[in-house]
Motif scaffolding. Structure first.
Motif, PDB file in Angstrom:
ATOM      1  N   SER A  61       6.864   1.440 -10.092  1.00  0.00           N
ATOM      2  CA  SER A  61       6.394   0.406  -9.342  1.00  0.00           C
ATOM      3  C   SER A  61       6.484  -0.859 -10.184  1.00  0.00           C
ATOM      4  CB  SER A  61       4.938   0.714  -8.843  1.00  0.00           C
ATOM      5  OG  SER A  61       4.671  -0.633  -8.382  1.00  0.00           O
ATOM      6  N   ARG A  62       6.155  -0.758 -11.481  1.00  0.00           N
ATOM      7  CA  ARG A  62       6.153  -2.005 -12.234  1.00  0.00           C
ATOM      8  C   ARG A  62       7.858  -2.314 -12.569  1.00  0.00           C
ATOM      9  NH1 ARG A  62       1.951   1.014 -14.481  1.00  0.00           N
ATOM     10  NH2 ARG A  62      -0.219  -0.305 -14.357  1.00  0.00           N
ATOM     11  N   LYS A  63       8.484  -1.316 -12.554  1.00  0.00           N
ATOM     12  CA  LYS A  63       9.961  -1.698 -12.759  1.00  0.00           C
ATOM     13  C   LYS A  63      10.640  -2.314 -11.697  1.00  0.00           C
ATOM     14  CE  LYS A  63      10.726   2.211 -16.104  1.00  0.00           C
ATOM     15  NZ  LYS A  63      11.269   3.200 -16.701  1.00  0.00           N
ATOM     16  N   MET A  64      10.145  -1.870 -10.557  1.00  0.00           N
ATOM     17  CA  MET A  64      10.614  -2.505  -9.045  1.00  0.00           C
ATOM     18  C   MET A  64      10.096  -3.939  -8.823  1.00  0.00           C
ATOM     19  SD  MET A  64      12.701  -0.344  -7.473  1.00  0.00           S
ATOM     20  CE  MET A  64      13.059   1.272  -7.053  1.00  0.00           C
ATOM     21  N   GLY A  65       9.060  -4.338  -9.666  1.00  0.00           N
ATOM     22  CA  GLY A  65       8.628  -5.703  -9.585  1.00  0.00           C
ATOM     23  C   GLY A  65       6.990  -5.840  -9.338  1.00  0.00           C
ATOM     24  N   ALA A  66       6.131  -4.879  -9.319  1.00  0.00           N
ATOM     25  CA  ALA A  66       4.757  -5.061  -9.043  1.00  0.00           C
ATOM     26  C   ALA A  66       4.197  -5.751 -10.641  1.00  0.00           C
ATOM     27  CB  ALA A  66       4.267  -3.749  -9.075  1.00  0.00           C
ATOM     28  N   ASP A  67       3.689  -6.659 -10.380  1.00  0.00           N
ATOM     29  CA  ASP A  67       2.939  -7.300 -11.248  1.00  0.00           C
ATOM     30  C   ASP A  67       1.524  -6.721 -11.684  1.00  0.00           C
ATOM     31  OD1 ASP A  67       4.600  -9.774 -11.634  1.00  0.00           O
ATOM     32  OD2 ASP A  67       4.108  -9.832  -9.461  1.00  0.00           O
ATOM     33  N   HIS A  68       0.709  -6.094 -10.736  1.00  0.00           N
ATOM     34  CA  HIS A  68      -0.361  -5.255 -10.773  1.00  0.00           C
ATOM     35  C   HIS A  68      -0.182  -3.980 -10.246  1.00  0.00           C
ATOM     36  CE1 HIS A  68      -2.325  -8.910 -12.413  1.00  0.00           C
ATOM     37  NE2 HIS A  68      -1.565  -9.601 -11.413  1.00  0.00           N
ATOM     38  N   VAL A  69      -0.677  -2.891 -10.472  1.00  0.00           N
ATOM     39  CA  VAL A  69      -0.752  -1.633  -9.837  1.00  0.00           C
ATOM     40  C   VAL A  69      -2.236  -1.317  -9.821  1.00  0.00           C
ATOM     41  CG1 VAL A  69       0.076   0.666  -9.545  1.00  0.00           C
ATOM     42  CG2 VAL A  69       1.503  -1.107 -10.648  1.00  0.00           C
ATOM     43  N   VAL A  70      -2.763  -1.325  -8.565  1.00  0.00           N
ATOM     44  CA  VAL A  70      -4.153  -0.929  -8.345  1.00  0.00           C
ATOM     45  C   VAL A  70      -4.520   0.764  -8.000  1.00  0.00           C
ATOM     46  CG1 VAL A  70      -6.272  -1.058  -6.859  1.00  0.00           C
ATOM     47  CG2 VAL A  70      -4.935  -3.199  -7.610  1.00  0.00           C
ATOM     48  N   ASP A  71      -5.241   1.228  -8.820  1.00  0.00           N
ATOM     49  CA  ASP A  71      -5.278   2.691  -8.730  1.00  0.00           C
ATOM     50  C   ASP A  71      -6.551   3.019  -7.838  1.00  0.00           C
ATOM     51  OD1 ASP A  71      -5.842   5.545  -9.039  1.00  0.00           O
ATOM     52  OD2 ASP A  71      -5.690   5.556 -11.086  1.00  0.00           O
ATOM     53  N   PHE A  72      -6.323   3.619  -6.730  1.00  0.00           N
ATOM     54  CA  PHE A  72      -7.290   3.681  -5.752  1.00  0.00           C
ATOM     55  C   PHE A  72      -8.178   4.565  -5.809  1.00  0.00           C
ATOM     56  CE2 PHE A  72      -3.734   6.477  -4.117  1.00  0.00           C
ATOM     57  CZ  PHE A  72      -4.244   7.291  -3.955  1.00  0.00           C
ATOM     58  N   PHE A 106       0.748  -1.200   0.041  1.00  0.00           N
ATOM     59  CA  PHE A 106       0.032  -0.156  -0.056  1.00  0.00           C
ATOM     60  C   PHE A 106       0.963   1.268  -0.049  1.00  0.00           C
ATOM     61  CE2 PHE A 106      -3.292  -3.160   0.714  1.00  0.00           C
ATOM     62  CZ  PHE A 106      -4.266  -2.473   0.699  1.00  0.00           C
ATOM     63  N   ALA A 107       0.716   2.043  -1.248  1.00  0.00           N
ATOM     64  CA  ALA A 107       1.604   3.125  -1.467  1.00  0.00           C
ATOM     65  C   ALA A 107       3.043   2.833  -1.948  1.00  0.00           C
ATOM     66  CB  ALA A 107       1.620   4.096  -0.198  1.00  0.00           C
ATOM     67  N   GLN A 108       3.153   3.530  -3.206  1.00  0.00           N
ATOM     68  CA  GLN A 108       4.610   3.490  -3.811  1.00  0.00           C
ATOM     69  C   GLN A 108       5.040   4.880  -3.628  1.00  0.00           C
ATOM     70  OE1 GLN A 108       5.219   0.087  -5.779  1.00  0.00           O
ATOM     71  NE2 GLN A 108       4.146  -0.006  -3.728  1.00  0.00           N
ATOM     72  N   GLY A 109       5.334   5.480  -2.688  1.00  0.00           N
ATOM     73  CA  GLY A 109       6.455   6.370  -2.405  1.00  0.00           C
ATOM     74  C   GLY A 109       7.707   5.656  -2.307  1.00  0.00           C
ATOM     75  N   PRO A 110       8.687   6.329  -1.923  1.00  0.00           N
ATOM     76  CA  PRO A 110      10.247   5.759  -1.923  1.00  0.00           C
ATOM     77  C   PRO A 110      10.498   4.311  -1.121  1.00  0.00           C
ATOM     78  CG  PRO A 110      10.338   7.921  -1.901  1.00  0.00           C
ATOM     79  CD  PRO A 110       9.039   7.731  -1.685  1.00  0.00           C
ATOM     80  N   ILE A 111       9.645   4.380   0.130  1.00  0.00           N
ATOM     81  CA  ILE A 111       9.714   3.227   0.872  1.00  0.00           C
ATOM     82  C   ILE A 111       8.970   2.219   0.405  1.00  0.00           C
ATOM     83  CG2 ILE A 111       8.913   2.338   3.411  1.00  0.00           C
ATOM     84  CD1 ILE A 111      10.023   4.887   4.586  1.00  0.00           C
ATOM     85  N   GLY A 112       7.726   2.418  -0.065  1.00  0.00           N
ATOM     86  CA  GLY A 112       6.948   1.470  -0.941  1.00  0.00           C
ATOM     87  C   GLY A 112       7.262   0.810  -1.953  1.00  0.00           C
ATOM     88  N   LEU A 113       8.221   1.610  -2.899  1.00  0.00           N
ATOM     89  CA  LEU A 113       8.548   1.114  -4.018  1.00  0.00           C
ATOM     90  C   LEU A 113       9.872   0.013  -3.531  1.00  0.00           C
ATOM     91  CD1 LEU A 113       9.045   4.364  -5.913  1.00  0.00           C
ATOM     92  CD2 LEU A 113       7.668   2.395  -6.636  1.00  0.00           C
ATOM     93  N   CYS A 114      10.757   0.388  -2.542  1.00  0.00           N
ATOM     94  CA  CYS A 114      11.524  -0.382  -1.808  1.00  0.00           C
ATOM     95  C   CYS A 114      10.956  -1.801  -1.384  1.00  0.00           C
ATOM     96  CB  CYS A 114      12.544   0.246  -0.992  1.00  0.00           C
ATOM     97  SG  CYS A 114      13.722   1.322  -1.881  1.00  0.00           S
ATOM     98  N   ALA A 115       9.824  -1.650  -0.566  1.00  0.00           N
ATOM     99  CA  ALA A 115       9.379  -2.711  -0.237  1.00  0.00           C
ATOM    100  C   ALA A 115       8.716  -3.643  -1.403  1.00  0.00           C
ATOM    101  CB  ALA A 115       7.934  -2.497   0.764  1.00  0.00           C
ATOM    102  N   THR A 116       8.672  -3.215  -2.557  1.00  0.00           N
ATOM    103  CA  THR A 116       7.920  -3.841  -3.622  1.00  0.00           C
ATOM    104  C   THR A 116       9.280  -4.597  -4.217  1.00  0.00           C
ATOM    105  OG1 THR A 116       6.248  -2.311  -4.259  1.00  0.00           O
ATOM    106  CG2 THR A 116       7.115  -3.648  -6.144  1.00  0.00           C
ATOM    107  N   ALA A 117      10.257  -3.806  -4.186  1.00  0.00           N
ATOM    108  CA  ALA A 117      11.435  -4.641  -4.633  1.00  0.00           C
ATOM    109  C   ALA A 117      12.022  -5.405  -3.737  1.00  0.00           C
ATOM    110  CB  ALA A 117      12.545  -3.633  -4.867  1.00  0.00           C
ATOM    111  N   GLY A 118      11.894  -5.405  -2.525  1.00  0.00           N
ATOM    112  CA  GLY A 118      12.264  -6.526  -1.423  1.00  0.00           C
ATOM    113  C   GLY A 118      11.393  -7.535  -1.420  1.00  0.00           C
ATOM    114  N   ALA A 119      10.012  -7.441  -1.643  1.00  0.00           N
ATOM    115  CA  ALA A 119       9.225  -8.504  -1.739  1.00  0.00           C
ATOM    116  C   ALA A 119       9.732  -9.652  -3.092  1.00  0.00           C
ATOM    117  CB  ALA A 119       7.581  -8.122  -1.960  1.00  0.00           C
ATOM    118  N   LYS A 120       9.866  -8.845  -4.349  1.00  0.00           N
ATOM    119  CA  LYS A 120      10.402  -9.574  -5.281  1.00  0.00           C
ATOM    120  C   LYS A 120      11.740 -10.254  -5.029  1.00  0.00           C
ATOM    121  CE  LYS A 120      11.642  -9.099 -10.177  1.00  0.00           C
ATOM    122  NZ  LYS A 120      11.708  -8.096 -11.480  1.00  0.00           N
TER     123      LYS A 120
END
Length: 357
Positions: free
Chosen positions: A216-227, A182-196
């Motif tokens: 986010s997709r470059k960092m590893g997200a397979d889907h990006v949900v627009d809230f 939840f949220a793709q600020g700098p920390i969220g983007l790194c969480a996405t990368a870490g999960a991958k």
């Protein structure tokens, strides 16, 4: 030279550049000359008065620099060596540190534990948004920068990368997991990368800013949900065929994102909370399954110390992750007040700013 420039907290909504005395070096300390630093979302909480610090404190906890002077008892380093120090600077000898809770370091307290005690820079001691920074317990906290890596390549290691990865780590992401961030600020983007990196095979990011969705997709997200285009919980449950996710990482620090993360957990799933909250949280009864859903809620303050920093820089050096795209703006230290205005108000597509002398 005895004076330096430093970004100082004066009062809520006012951080200014002032002259301060360059600190003396104790036996276990090191003085580093800052070559690059940055502004964190937590610094904005401080700026707004949502997180209290002492007036006159130098802010900032993400240092990259060069050793200017070493304490008399510090061994294994040389003056002129390029180093980083983590946002968390544990003593290394408290009860908390000795049982692995470096961020809750309680050196000098009766029982050796203190909530957030490892976070000292820009919280309880002067921080990194200055020309010079005093690093306590230098032999525990200074990590040499590998040859060939630039300042901007390692700039995210002290906090943003460490914190984001911590969400995946404390959530115990496993190979084949489905993870929502939840949220793709700098920390969220790194969480996405870490999960991958930890083996998640389906990563769902929650974001609405197009530029952040793309990164986010470059960092590893397979889907990006627009809230902004529908109920987040419904969208994620549809993507998981009603199952929910194994791990949800909350990286913003708001009631709605925390609650959404809880609502999309499968039974027995884990909510890893990275956000800095400025008001009480409410746990919805249904999402909590009346306390009987075997859910785990884990809060995380990233670990610190030189070994953590070494490992993160190893990820960068091995080209497993490139965090340089997170640096979207660059400012001189003399213009840091302008940088704060930009970052605090999220202007011009800012993600992170690099601050140099």
């Amino acid at each position: 030279m005895t004076m330096m420039k430093a970004a100082v907290f004066v009062e809520p909504n006012r951080i200014v550049l002032e002259d301060k005395i360059i600190p003396d070096v104790g036996p276990l300390d090191a003085l580093i000359r800052i070559t690059t630093t940055t502004i964190c979302g937590t610094d904005v909480h401080i700026l707004k008065g949502e997180y209290p610090v002492q007036r006159g404190l130098t802010i900032g906890h993400e240092p990259v620099g060069v050793i200017e002077k070493l304490g008399s008892a510090v061994a294994g380093y040389t003056e002129g060596q390029r180093v980083i120090a983590g946002a968390i600077t544990p003593s290394g000898h408290s009860n908390a540190c000795l049982c692995g809770c470096h961020s809750q370091d309680g050196a000098g307290t009766r029982h050796g534990f203190k909530p957030m005690g490892g976070w000292r820079f820009g919280n309880t001691i002067d921080g990194a948004q200055a020309e010079y920074l005093l690093v306590p317990d230098a032999m525990t906290n200074l990590a040499p920068i590998p040859d060939g890596l630039t300042d901007e390549q390692v700039l995210m290691c002290p906090d943003i990368m460490s914190t984001g990865f911590s969400g995946a780590e404390s959530g115990t992401v496993k190979i084949g997991d489905t993870v929502a961030v939840f949220a793709q600020g700098p920390i969220g983007l790194c969480a996405t990368a870490g999960a991958k990196l930890m083996g998640a095979t389906t990563i769902i990011a929650v974001e609405s800013v197009p530029a952040r969705m793309e990164i986010s997709r470059k960092m590893g997200a397979d889907h990006v949900v627009d809230f902004t285009k529908g109920d987040v919980v419904e969208q994620i449950m549809a993507l998981t065929d009603g199952r929910g996710v194994d791990v949800a990482i909350e990286a913003l620090g708001r009631q709605e994102t925390f609650e959404g993360a809880l609502r999309i957990l499968r039974p027995g799933g884990t909510l890893a909370s990275l956000g800095v909250y400025s008001s009480d949280l409410v746990i919805p009864l249904g999402a909590f399954a009346a306390g009987l859903g075997d859910h785990k809620i884990v809060t995380t303050l990233c670990p610190g110390g030189k070994e953590r920093m070494r490992r993160l820089m190893s990820v960068i050096a091995s080209s497993r992750l490139d965090t340089r795209p997170l640096v979207t703006h660059r400012y001189k230290l003399e213009d840091i007040e302008e940088a704060y205005y930009l970052f605090a108000n999220q202007r011009d597509g800012v993600l992170k700013v690099a601050i140099t002398p």
